[in-house]
Motif scaffolding. Sequence first.
Motif, PDB file in Angstrom:
ATOM      1  N   GLY A 179     -21.754  -7.533   1.886  1.00  0.00           N
ATOM      2  CA  GLY A 179     -21.761  -6.615   2.993  1.00  0.00           C
ATOM      3  C   GLY A 179     -22.609  -7.098   4.437  1.00  0.00           C
ATOM      4  O   GLY A 179     -23.254  -8.308   4.327  1.00  0.00           O
ATOM      5  N   GLU A 180     -22.581  -6.497   5.348  1.00  0.00           N
ATOM      6  CA  GLU A 180     -23.046  -6.676   6.440  1.00  0.00           C
ATOM      7  C   GLU A 180     -24.097  -5.648   6.870  1.00  0.00           C
ATOM      8  O   GLU A 180     -24.147  -4.584   7.093  1.00  0.00           O
ATOM      9  N   LEU A 181     -25.223  -6.363   7.955  1.00  0.00           N
ATOM     10  CA  LEU A 181     -26.095  -5.280   8.343  1.00  0.00           C
ATOM     11  C   LEU A 181     -26.826  -5.935   9.686  1.00  0.00           C
ATOM     12  O   LEU A 181     -27.007  -7.066   9.662  1.00  0.00           O
ATOM     13  N   SER A 182     -26.469  -5.267  10.721  1.00  0.00           N
ATOM     14  CA  SER A 182     -26.952  -5.841  11.824  1.00  0.00           C
ATOM     15  C   SER A 182     -28.191  -4.894  12.549  1.00  0.00           C
ATOM     16  O   SER A 182     -28.457  -3.840  12.329  1.00  0.00           O
ATOM     17  N   TYR A 183     -29.007  -5.340  13.287  1.00  0.00           N
ATOM     18  CA  TYR A 183     -30.177  -4.830  14.075  1.00  0.00           C
ATOM     19  C   TYR A 183     -30.072  -5.475  15.397  1.00  0.00           C
ATOM     20  O   TYR A 183     -30.090  -6.375  15.848  1.00  0.00           O
ATOM     21  N   HIS A 184     -29.709  -3.953  16.069  1.00  0.00           N
ATOM     22  CA  HIS A 184     -29.338  -4.211  17.633  1.00  0.00           C
ATOM     23  C   HIS A 184     -28.240  -5.544  17.822  1.00  0.00           C
ATOM     24  O   HIS A 184     -28.630  -6.151  18.650  1.00  0.00           O
ATOM     25  N   GLY A 185     -27.392  -5.544  16.931  1.00  0.00           N
ATOM     26  CA  GLY A 185     -26.123  -6.314  17.109  1.00  0.00           C
ATOM     27  C   GLY A 185     -26.590  -7.772  16.475  1.00  0.00           C
ATOM     28  O   GLY A 185     -25.618  -8.501  16.491  1.00  0.00           O
ATOM     29  N   VAL A 186     -27.806  -7.807  16.020  1.00  0.00           N
ATOM     30  CA  VAL A 186     -27.918  -9.269  15.311  1.00  0.00           C
ATOM     31  C   VAL A 186     -27.823  -9.171  14.013  1.00  0.00           C
ATOM     32  O   VAL A 186     -28.431  -8.159  13.153  1.00  0.00           O
ATOM     33  N   GLU A 187     -26.984 -10.062  13.318  1.00  0.00           N
ATOM     34  CA  GLU A 187     -26.654 -10.086  11.899  1.00  0.00           C
ATOM     35  C   GLU A 187     -27.675 -10.392  11.048  1.00  0.00           C
ATOM     36  O   GLU A 187     -28.167 -11.772  11.278  1.00  0.00           O
ATOM     37  N   LEU A 188     -28.245  -9.605  10.150  1.00  0.00           N
ATOM     38  CA  LEU A 188     -29.596 -10.177   9.456  1.00  0.00           C
ATOM     39  C   LEU A 188     -29.223 -10.885   8.259  1.00  0.00           C
ATOM     40  O   LEU A 188     -29.990 -11.769   7.736  1.00  0.00           O
TER      41      LEU A 188
END
Lengths: 787, 239
Positions: free
Chosen positions: B68-77
Amino acid sequence: MKALDRKLLRDLWYMRGQAIAIALVLAAATATFVLSVGVHASLTDTRDAYYARNHFADVFASMTRAPRAIVARIGAIEGVQRAEGSIEQYATLDFPDSNVPVRALINSVDEYGHTQLNTVTLREGRMPQAGEAGEVVVDEAFATANELGPGDSVDALIYGSYQKLNIVGVGLAPNYIYSIAPGDLVPDNQRFGIFWMGRRALEAATDRTEAINSLALTLERGASEADVIREVDSILEPYGGTGAFGREDHLSHAFLDNELMQLDAMTRVIPPVFLLVSTFLVYIVLGRMIRTERTQIGLLKAFGYSGAQIGVHYLKFALAIAVLATILGSGAGIWMGQAMTRLYAEYYRFPFLYYHMSWTVFIGAALLSLGAAGLGAYAGMRSAVKLAPAVAMSPPPPPVYRAGAVERLGSLAGFSAIGHMIVRHIARWPGRSAITAFGVALSLGLLFSTMQFMDASRTMLDSYFFRAQKQDMTISFTEPRNADVLHALEQLPGVIRVEGTRGVAVKLSNGNRTERTALESAEADSILSARIDAGGGEIPLPISGIMLSRQLADQLDLSAGDDVFVEMLGGRRTQMMMPVASIVDEFVGARAYAAEATLERIARDAAPVGSALVSIDPAARDDILSGLKDMPVVLGVTERDAALIKFEEIVNDNIFTMMFFYIAFASAIAVGVVYNSARILFSERAHELATLRVLGYHRSEVAIVLLGELALLVIVAVPIGCVIGYWLAQMMTSMFSSDLFRLPFAPTRATFGFSILVILIAALATAALVALRVLRLDMVRVLKARD
Amino acid sequence: MASGGIELAFSGKDLRKVYVTGETEVHALRGVDLAINKGEIVVLLGPSGSGKSTLLNIIGGLDRPTAGELSYHGVELSGLAEDELTQYRRENIGFIFQFYNLIPSLTAEENVRLVTDIAEHPMDALEALRMVGLGERAQHYPAQLSGGEQQRVAVARAIAKKPGVLLCDEPTGALDSVTGVRVLEALQRANRELGTTVLLITHNAGIGAMADRVLHFLDGQIARVEENEAPIEPAEIGW
């Protein structure tokens, strides 16, 4: 297997790193114990067996010349079991293709090729046969060094005339386990040999028909050595007897004794250091283990296990480590013992030298390890036994920190929060911090105190070879000469300066303390010889009275200003009281000195030159040696440079092996201590470290918490270690000193520096290894657990 | 990202997490889609083992999703290296745990300084303590503070760096109602004054009333999202 024992095994496996680190330190104790005790026993047993088998004498005496019939008189003295007379004669050997001066001490054997005392063990060939003039047996070390064997021959200048000696055998005798040429500091098997020759042949060669100049005797059980010596001396007095002496003054025996004494000193110093550290390590590791297993202990007690059962469980943990250590250490000890025994076989000439271990040594080693581990476990065991189950199962009270002296210091220094964490944790666990610092300090101390023996030998070398002896050659004569011989030597091309010296055998007494020694003199304006004080200063010969080396002064309990009774042995047997004018702190031997004029007053003879000190033009060395060969009065030539090279050879031969062992053993302590402290620290602080990681500290920053504390403790340990090392070194130096030589205590800054560097590297590398665990720190899991 | 004036802080798509322990596999997250707005207070509710903490840990960069994917303010963690994740935590995330996780050898102020020492634009450590009402207790060690006070130190420590996000895992779980409310008030204050996004795990359903949204977890999935038109004050929460 009981469940509790199963837990023990799993605990051991789980804590294998720490268990092994403790075991290594404890193994070092066992190894050094097994090594020194084992080698000591092997050497003693071998020596005793050799002495018994070859009838090593109890009392020895030499004289100018006595009729052989005197042996019967000596033999009749009460307490004497057996007496034997012989001839001992120095000879110069001439190897045609070499002008290296070679000397031999020829001993007589009877016409059947035997001696009753100090008998020769043949290694090769046969003993000299009756009536065969030139047959000799040579000692094995000399034969090996010069590649000689039965069938070879050498030309010898014996008592003024040349003779061809045919080697018929190679052998060994118990009175020459260690042999050294007169005036030499180190054995040189190439330049000095022991020969055995038929009695009649040697009598003929030395013009001593039916006469002897040497005596050996054994004592009956329970006989008084002192009484016998007194009797022997009174009988030999008219024959120029130079005073009988017992085994303790016999050169070969004394050197061997010295070695045994050093092994003994080693046993008393080194294993205890390791044992002490092991005890501390068990104490801190088990203490931590019991704190973490608090709840389990409470649970076990709630199930009905008794305090004793739980105490024994933790004791077993410590003892299991001790058992492992005993096995490892004994193995290493045996291995090193064998290596050391082989080394001894090169210095000391035994017909057989077995390394053998008795079970008692292993039992002793095991008891020491078990004792040290058990002692370390005691405090932890007690706390486990006393823990009440209800208390144990509730979580431990949180650690209480408060701002103490250390803290205020920290605030003053403006530490960061991380800095506070480090300093306060040290202050929170003062005992364990102290043990860590003390352990590292001990490892540094041990390394330094062993490494500084190299400084000691270098200082001795410098003092003896460069400061005290400025001559290139020391030339000894077949008998004391008058000053003409010095002029003759001056005539040799290339000789720059010649000085005469002499030594007169004397007995010095103060009350009931008596010592035999040579009273040595040098020319009043001597520039080639000097008496160098331990501090490096030159002490001039006293105008009147005598000067004693510190060693001799201590043995006689004399200080400067006291009077000493001087008795000349042989010659005119002058006796007089003389003042002790000064004391010189020398390293080698128990010696006495007097000005030439003083010595002449005692000796009252016309042949004041015993030997000559010569400085030469190095380019002319070969010609001078050839010239000396042609001078029949010259008995031997000791070349300073050759002795120096030999000495350095001996030091260098062993230096790397020794350094390896010193470094390995001392590092074992540092590694063991730091590894265990670091692991405990890590387990105690895992929670805090994980918190820091969560807060956004990088792994390297978190590792600082761990490394910083250890680094601080190691830094504290360094000056303490230097003090301990200095003190240990002083103690070992004095323990290693004997009648033969006193080791200088001259530690250098370089040795301190090197020792510190080694320990720092060992400690920090170990700490860094543990700090790598920070990389694998599972933040989530650690934080889920309540600390 | 920004849509209709609302800026998206986190956006997750089909997040999955499988723990393999020995021979068993535990599916902690079974495909979670997620959109958290900046400045929101979000409460995560659900039984133990429903995946709340796993999600919070992944959001906080303490753990990584299996898929899966998770981003913080558009930055992929998920694409960040270990050190980049640390930097991400350092700059953006404040954590608060059930058991406070204070450093016992540091005073309240020093515990806060742990964070201000390394943050880029932190507030003063004392100021942070005052925000949680502990200005007077700054020189006390954790062992000298009550549970509620300790947790407020933890809150001060979390907000001192002015983080974009506060992640709170059962922050009131070990506290009584009075102290619990004080902790929640501190969190709310940070949310209001600093614009901090707050994600809060709790077993206490009542706390959901102070949230903008409540995510209900069940078996590793978000079973239901509850929008809160009018969040209440912590003091009004029925404990």
